[in-house]
Design an enzyme around this catalytic site. Structure first.
Site, PDB file in Angstrom:
ATOM      1  N   GLU A  49      42.538   4.523  24.443  1.00 50.87           N
ATOM      2  CA  GLU A  49      41.090   4.919  24.125  1.00 50.87           C
ATOM      3  C   GLU A  49      40.857   4.065  22.412  1.00 50.87           C
ATOM      4  OE1 GLU A  49      38.773   8.320  24.075  1.00 50.87           O
ATOM      5  OE2 GLU A  49      37.309   7.124  25.661  1.00 50.87           O
ATOM      6  N   GLY A  83      40.842  17.978  22.692  1.00 53.95           N
ATOM      7  CA  GLY A  83      40.874  18.492  23.688  1.00 53.95           C
ATOM      8  C   GLY A  83      42.146  19.420  24.255  1.00 53.95           C
ATOM      9  N   GLU A 106      35.589  17.552  28.662  1.00 55.47           N
ATOM     10  CA  GLU A 106      35.481  15.998  28.825  1.00 55.47           C
ATOM     11  C   GLU A 106      36.073  15.353  27.820  1.00 55.47           C
ATOM     12  OE1 GLU A 106      34.356  14.646  31.357  1.00 55.47           O
ATOM     13  OE2 GLU A 106      33.786  16.137  32.621  1.00 55.47           O
ATOM     14  N   GLN A 115      36.198   5.239  12.119  1.00 53.16           N
ATOM     15  CA  GLN A 115      36.191   4.826  13.467  1.00 53.16           C
ATOM     16  C   GLN A 115      36.421   3.146  13.350  1.00 53.16           C
ATOM     17  OE1 GLN A 115      36.199   6.223  16.499  1.00 53.16           O
ATOM     18  NE2 GLN A 115      36.725   3.990  17.286  1.00 53.16           N
ATOM     19  N   CYS A 153      32.676   7.448  26.370  1.00 55.36           N
ATOM     20  CA  CYS A 153      34.149   7.631  26.984  1.00 55.36           C
ATOM     21  C   CYS A 153      33.828   6.743  28.376  1.00 55.36           C
ATOM     22  CB  CYS A 153      34.106   8.983  27.051  1.00 55.36           C
ATOM     23  SG  CYS A 153      32.706   9.864  27.914  1.00 55.36           S
ATOM     24  N   LYS A 160      28.121  23.809  18.163  1.00 48.18           N
ATOM     25  CA  LYS A 160      28.700  23.339  16.978  1.00 48.18           C
ATOM     26  C   LYS A 160      28.729  22.001  17.066  1.00 48.18           C
ATOM     27  CE  LYS A 160      32.646  21.357  14.823  1.00 48.18           C
ATOM     28  NZ  LYS A 160      31.812  20.331  14.523  1.00 48.18           N
ATOM     29  N   SER A 192      37.832  13.799  22.198  1.00 45.89           N
ATOM     30  CA  SER A 192      39.105  13.052  22.255  1.00 45.89           C
ATOM     31  C   SER A 192      40.034  13.598  23.086  1.00 45.89           C
ATOM     32  CB  SER A 192      39.598  12.609  20.899  1.00 45.89           C
ATOM     33  OG  SER A 192      40.139  13.742  20.179  1.00 45.89           O
TER      34      SER A 192
HETATM   35  C1  UN1 Z   1      27.060   7.414  30.139  1.00 43.22           C
HETATM   36  O1  UN1 Z   1      27.864   6.735  30.054  1.00 43.22           O
HETATM   37  O2  UN1 Z   1      25.893   7.626  30.200  1.00 43.22           O
HETATM   38  O3  UN1 Z   1      31.027  11.092  25.721  1.00 43.22           O
HETATM   39  C2  UN1 Z   1      27.220   8.949  29.652  1.00 43.22           C
HETATM   40  C3  UN1 Z   1      30.635  10.121  26.459  1.00 43.22           C
HETATM   41  C4  UN1 Z   1      30.431  10.596  27.938  1.00 43.22           C
HETATM   42  C5  UN1 Z   1      28.817  10.474  28.197  1.00 43.22           C
HETATM   43  C6  UN1 Z   1      28.860   8.952  28.593  1.00 43.22           C
HETATM   44  N1  UN1 Z   1      30.676  11.968  27.800  1.00 43.22           N
HETATM   45  O4  UN1 Z   1      30.721   8.843  26.489  1.00 43.22           O
END
Ligand code: UN1
Length: 481
Positions: free
Chosen positions: A383, A231, A250, A331, A284, A173, A227
């Protein structure tokens, strides 16, 4: 009007009852296409197909899976300009960044093509006489994938490639804002020869498609990037339901970049500007806290400001653009809200932060640099996920390290220094999953583990050989011979 792009379920492209437009953030009048919005019933059909395909697929010889993944990689490389253009058009990162990300996706498929034949086990003598013990790895079954909009092809690639390499079936998804790259990727994968049911694509809303994946008893594992609040909901649903699913999350970051008095100023400025603002700061791994010691502070701020003045913020597909637009209105509102919060908390907006007019209507924001920030301000703790960074002035290395680690997150942590002593100490003591010395906190290799600590990540690492921790399960077998 052309027919909406369809979902891929049980080996067929299937229309959904609803569709949604995919809008170009550089020019809101440009619609990439209409894309299917799947239902809970579509997820059920995809999961049933994946479950049915799993026994045969999981028993294919690894080399058969190798050939498929290698074919996927080759087509991605061959079409990288076209796929990069599609990605930049729907997401808003520059064309160079889009093509770079597509290339990374190809490298990931190539890497996992090779990993298929490297999945080794262990053989040990038992503690009992005449008995042997074997430790092997097996696939999990049906894996649900929920991916974010900021890496429309690389993140799907680094979840799908290991899942298929180790013999799992997938229900994917993608984020609602970037279904184009996801659709193109799945089309490449299915034409490379995966059997019906092994690879399924269900586009649509998180609250419908994502939720059903989390609730479905026949989904064995969920891998999610997004986020922190989402998560948490993913974790609660995936573990609290009928089946306790294996999970890999992540999530966010509030990544520090420490700049010490002894840093090479040119390297520090490039590292900070790249880490904080490239890809419109929508990573991220972005450096959003620039922690700078007193002796270099003023020179660093002046040089970063000068560099920011020279950056062109414009249409992602235009030659010469350094920073594309923000991904969408929601955003952009969040970015503007945080810029206001930073001001009201007493930080000084040293550069940028205003909306920009360009030829077409899009979500253009001048990269923002705050100075005089403290680590307790909301702009230093939460963030933002946009082109906004805050400089925090500190006395010395010890204070810099303490501030860097004082955060609920722990994804990537950077330092610019020419001191071996400080670099070595920082690598050992940064409380983060990834540490960068004289390199941006963002921008990672495809063959080594990716992931963080504390609020940033949960579960086994992604990427590299370490990906097998999540995408396989261990079996211990004893034999009396
Ligand atoms: C990177 O910085 O090359 O969502 C990858 C994100 C991370 C991936 C970053 N999971 O920004």
């Amino acid at each position: 009007m052309t027919a909406p792009f369809r979902n891929f379920i049980a080996g067929e492209w299937v229309a959904a009852a609803e569709a949604a437009p995919n809008v170009n953030p550089s020019n809101v009048a440009d619609v990439v296409g209409d894309f299917a919005r799947g239902s809970a019933a579509d997820v059920d059909a995809a999961v049933a197909a994946a479950k049915a395909a799993f026994p045969a697929w999981s028993r294919t010889v690894p080399y058969a899976r190798h050939e498929i993944l290698k074919t996927v990689a080759a087509e991605i490389f061959a079409r990288k300009e076209e796929l990069g253009r599609l990605l930049s058009r729907e997401e808003g990162k520059t064309l160079a960044e889009g093509i770079g990300e597509v290339t990374r996706a190809g490298q990931i498929f190539e890497f996992f093509a090779a990993e298929t034949v490297r999945l080794a086990g262990e053989t040990l003598p038992s503690v009992r006489p005449g008995v042997g013990a074997e430790v092997t790895r097996e696939p999990l079954g049906v894996i649900g994938m929920i991916t974010p909009w900021n890496f429309p092809i690389a993140i799907p690639a680094w979840k799908i490639a290991p899942a298929l390499a180790y013999g799992n079936c997938v229900v994917f998804k993608p984020a609602e804002l970037v279904p184009g790259s996801a659709h193109a990727l799945v089309d490449i994968i299915v034409r490379a020869g995966v059997p019906a049911g092994v690879m399924n694509l269900v586009m649509g809303k998180g609250s419908v498609v994502g939720q059903r994946l989390l609730d479905h008893p026949d989904v064995h594992a969920i891998t999610f990037t997004g986020s922190v609040p989402t998560g948490r909901r993913v974790a609660a649903a995936a573990i609290g339901g009928e089946t306790m699913k294996k999970i890999q999350l992540e999530m966010g970051g509030k990544n520090p970049l420490v700049v010490l008095d002894d840093a090479d100023l040119a390297i520090a400025v490039e590292t900070a500007v790249n880490g904080a603002y490239f890809s419109t700061g929508q990573r991220c791994t972005a450096s959003s806290r620039l922690i700078v010691t007193e002796g270099i502070h003023d020179r660093f701020v002046a040089a970063v400001t000068e560099r920011l003045k020279g950056l062109v913020v414009d249409d992602a597909l235009k030659a010469g653009t350094h920073i594309g637009p923000v991904v969408d209105e929601g955003q952009l509102d969040q970015d503007m809200r945080y810029i206001e919060i930073g001001r009201s908390e007493g930080a000084r907006l040293a550069f940028g932060g205003e909306l920009l007019d360009r030829d077409a209507e899009g979500f253009y924001l001048q990269p923002a640099l705050f100075t005089e920030a403290t680590n307790s301000m909301r702009i230093a703790r939460e963030e933002i996920f946009g082109p906004v960074a805050a400089v925090i002035r500190v006395k010395d290395y010890d204070e810099a390290l303490a501030v860097a680690n004082d955060t609920p997150f722990g994804l990537s942590s950077g330092i610019c220094t020419t001191s071996l002593k400080h670099a070595t100490h920082f690598k050992r003591n940064a409380d983060a999953g990834m540490v960068m010395v004289n390199l941006p906190t963002a921008g990672v290799d495809f063959h080594v583990p990716f992931g963080g600590r504390k609020g940033s990540s949960y579960g086994p690492r992604e990427q590299g050989s370490y990906a097998r921790e999540f995408f396989t399960q261990v079996k211990t077998a004893y034999t009396l011979a």
